[in-house]
Design a protein around this motif. Structure first.
Motif, mmCIF file in Angstrom:
data_model
loop_
_atom_site.group_PDB
_atom_site.id
_atom_site.type_symbol
_atom_site.label_atom_id
_atom_site.label_comp_id
_atom_site.label_asym_id
_atom_site.label_seq_id
_atom_site.Cartn_x
_atom_site.Cartn_y
_atom_site.Cartn_z
ATOM 1 N N LEU A 196 0.828 -1.204 0.000
ATOM 2 C CA LEU A 196 0.000 0.000 0.000
ATOM 3 C C LEU A 196 0.865 1.257 0.000
ATOM 4 C CD1 LEU A 196 -2.813 1.254 0.140
ATOM 5 C CD2 LEU A 196 -2.720 1.055 2.647
ATOM 6 N N LYS A 197 1.953 1.219 0.714
ATOM 7 C CA LYS A 197 2.869 2.365 0.744
ATOM 8 C C LYS A 197 3.446 2.619 -0.652
ATOM 9 C CE LYS A 197 6.820 4.154 3.363
ATOM 10 N NZ LYS A 197 7.752 3.889 4.494
ATOM 11 N N ASN A 198 3.850 1.562 -1.329
ATOM 12 C CA ASN A 198 4.390 1.704 -2.688
ATOM 13 C C ASN A 198 3.328 2.224 -3.655
ATOM 14 O OD1 ASN A 198 6.932 0.798 -1.928
ATOM 15 N ND2 ASN A 198 6.456 -1.345 -2.382
ATOM 16 N N ALA A 199 2.096 1.732 -3.508
ATOM 17 C CA ALA A 199 1.007 2.184 -4.390
ATOM 18 C C ALA A 199 0.713 3.664 -4.184
ATOM 19 C CB ALA A 199 -0.245 1.348 -4.128
ATOM 20 N N SER A 200 0.756 4.108 -2.942
ATOM 21 C CA SER A 200 0.503 5.539 -2.675
ATOM 22 C C SER A 200 1.638 6.394 -3.210
ATOM 23 C CB SER A 200 0.320 5.765 -1.166
ATOM 24 O OG SER A 200 1.513 5.496 -0.458
ATOM 25 N N TYR A 201 2.888 5.903 -3.122
ATOM 26 C CA TYR A 201 4.027 6.640 -3.672
ATOM 27 C C TYR A 201 3.872 6.873 -5.180
ATOM 28 C CZ TYR A 201 7.143 6.492 0.425
ATOM 29 O OH TYR A 201 7.725 6.690 1.643
ATOM 30 N N ARG A 202 3.380 5.855 -5.879
ATOM 31 C CA ARG A 202 3.234 5.977 -7.336
ATOM 32 C C ARG A 202 2.295 7.128 -7.708
ATOM 33 N NH1 ARG A 202 3.711 0.270 -7.162
ATOM 34 N NH2 ARG A 202 1.453 -0.018 -6.991
ATOM 35 N N VAL A 203 1.260 7.319 -6.918
ATOM 36 C CA VAL A 203 0.323 8.418 -7.170
ATOM 37 C C VAL A 203 0.939 9.749 -6.764
ATOM 38 C CG1 VAL A 203 -1.931 9.387 -6.561
ATOM 39 C CG2 VAL A 203 -1.691 6.919 -6.910
ATOM 40 N N LEU A 204 1.514 9.793 -5.574
ATOM 41 C CA LEU A 204 2.011 11.060 -5.034
ATOM 42 C C LEU A 204 3.240 11.569 -5.774
ATOM 43 C CD1 LEU A 204 1.516 10.283 -1.236
ATOM 44 C CD2 LEU A 204 0.123 11.786 -2.675
ATOM 45 N N ASN A 205 3.991 10.684 -6.399
ATOM 46 C CA ASN A 205 5.194 11.102 -7.127
ATOM 47 C C ASN A 205 4.946 11.332 -8.612
ATOM 48 O OD1 ASN A 205 6.812 10.994 -4.837
ATOM 49 N ND2 ASN A 205 7.363 8.846 -5.148
ATOM 50 N N ALA A 206 3.673 11.219 -9.028
ATOM 51 C CA ALA A 206 3.363 11.337 -10.463
ATOM 52 C C ALA A 206 2.998 12.746 -10.893
ATOM 53 C CB ALA A 206 2.231 10.369 -10.818
ATOM 54 N N GLY A 207 3.081 13.710 -10.009
ATOM 55 C CA GLY A 207 2.810 15.095 -10.380
ATOM 56 C C GLY A 207 1.375 15.330 -10.818
ATOM 57 N N ASP A 208 1.205 15.940 -12.001
ATOM 58 C CA ASP A 208 -0.127 16.338 -12.471
ATOM 59 C C ASP A 208 -0.933 15.195 -13.093
ATOM 60 O OD1 ASP A 208 0.459 18.883 -11.663
ATOM 61 O OD2 ASP A 208 1.188 19.530 -13.645
ATOM 62 N N GLU A 209 -0.390 14.022 -13.092
ATOM 63 C CA GLU A 209 -1.110 12.895 -13.692
ATOM 64 C C GLU A 209 -2.377 12.543 -12.906
ATOM 65 O OE1 GLU A 209 1.135 9.439 -14.721
ATOM 66 O OE2 GLU A 209 2.942 10.626 -15.133
ATOM 67 N N TYR A 210 -2.400 12.921 -11.635
ATOM 68 C CA TYR A 210 -3.540 12.563 -10.786
ATOM 69 C C TYR A 210 -4.186 13.837 -10.245
ATOM 70 C CZ TYR A 210 -1.873 7.757 -10.912
ATOM 71 O OH TYR A 210 -1.484 6.515 -11.334
ATOM 72 N N SER A 211 -5.481 13.772 -10.039
ATOM 73 C CA SER A 211 -6.238 14.912 -9.509
ATOM 74 C C SER A 211 -5.989 15.074 -8.010
ATOM 75 C CB SER A 211 -7.736 14.699 -9.763
ATOM 76 O OG SER A 211 -8.212 13.607 -8.976
ATOM 77 N N TYR A 212 -6.469 16.235 -7.522
ATOM 78 C CA TYR A 212 -6.360 16.477 -6.074
ATOM 79 C C TYR A 212 -7.079 15.389 -5.286
ATOM 80 C CZ TYR A 212 -7.077 18.595 -1.502
ATOM 81 O OH TYR A 212 -7.112 18.818 -0.156
ATOM 82 N N ALA A 213 -8.259 14.994 -5.727
ATOM 83 C CA ALA A 213 -9.034 13.958 -5.022
ATOM 84 C C ALA A 213 -8.273 12.639 -4.985
ATOM 85 C CB ALA A 213 -10.395 13.769 -5.696
#
Length: 297
Positions: free
Chosen positions: A207-224
């Motif tokens: 789960l920690k690795n999965a969250s890192y992938r989102v948080l380190n992807a910059g603008d690829e993911y929305s605020y939500a």
């Protein structure tokens, strides 16, 4: 003259009985240490029951969060309770209940609980141990346990309870040791272990690795989406810290139980004995409860 002889004879018989009972009874220190062993074992069993429920909830929540973070997963991939379904932990909880009932029985014999309460504790210990150990816990052991706590009332209460302790504790030492091993497989992070605590640690790592992938992807993911990832990261880090600290202390405490269990017969038979194993076990229990409460805030 004859009446005096009868009174003297009766007095001699009573004196001999009192001496015999005194010899067979336990000293106050023996009772104190045996009671400490019993109450510590009851607390350990109760903790284990609660921890299995907590681990199941924690694993289910992290599996849900992993599913949320992975856009490729579909409904057919949803299996939030894998490895922690109610049926999967049924025997684990039975082992914990058996240990709690055993501790309640031992401490109850020391503290003079009502005989019906002791019979209930003995029955719970026997039933749950039989469920966990199967054929290795035969009918003879169940019947012997029930017999040991029968008829504990009456004139020689202390003597009978002392005898019950001296019967039960040595006879059921192997079962208590096996229950401790059974719990240790799930509640510790022993090398090579694949129990619930290890599963919790591994799931938290994913789960920690999965969250890192989102948080380190910059603008690829929305605020939500990033907000969900932050919650996932916090959940993972808390689970990792919790599993490490509780797993380590649970392992230490279960080892202390096995050591105290192997020496408790000496406590009952000898007035002079080393008390370190019993007092150390009680301290380990207190430390485990403190750690658990810190994470429960």
């Amino acid at each position: 003259m004859m009446m005096r002889v009868k009174k003297t004879a009766r007095g001699l018989v009573l004196s001999l009985l009192v001496l015999q009972l005194t010899a067979c009874s336990l000293t106050s220190q023996q009772l104190k240490d045996t009671g400490s062993y019993g109450s510590s074992t009851r607390v350990l069993g109760e903790f284990s029951q609660t921890e299995f429920t907590t681990l199941r909830s924690e694993l289910t929540a992290m599996n849900q969060m992993l599913f949320t973070l992975d856009k490729k997963r579909r409904v057919q991939d949803a299996d939030f309770s894998r490895n922690v379904r109610a049926g999967d932990i049924q025997l684990r909880i039975a082992a914990a209940e058996a240990l709690a009932a055993y501790g309640e029985l031992i401490s109850g014999l020391v503290s003079k609980d009502r005989s019906d309460e002791l019979e209930d504790a003995a029955e719970s210990f026997a039933d749950n141990t039989a469920a966990v150990l199967g054929d290795d816990f035969d009918d003879d052991k169940e019947e012997a346990l029930a017999k040991a706590v029968e008829n504990l009332g009456g004139l020689w209460l202390s003597y009978r309870r002392s005898q019950a302790l001296k019967t039960i504790i040595p006879r059921y030492q192997p079962e208590v040791a096996r229950l401790a091993d059974y719990l240790a497989a799930d509640l510790t992070l022993a090398d090579g272990g694949q129990g619930l605590m290890k599963a919790c640690q591994q799931t938290a790592g994913r789960l920690k690795n999965a969250s890192y992938r989102v948080l380190n992807a910059g603008d690829e993911y929305s605020y939500a989406e990033r907000e969900v990832a932050v919650r996932a990261l916090v959940m993972a880090e808390e689970a990792l810290e919790r599993s490490q600290r509780i797993g380590a202390q649970a392992g230490k405490t279960l080892s202390a139980l096995k050591k105290a269990n192997s020496h408790i017969s000496q406590v009952l038979e000898e007035k002079e004995y080393a008390r370190d194993d019993i007092s150390g076990y009680a301290q380990d229990i207190r430390d485990l409860v403190k750690i658990y409460r810190a994470f429960a805030q």
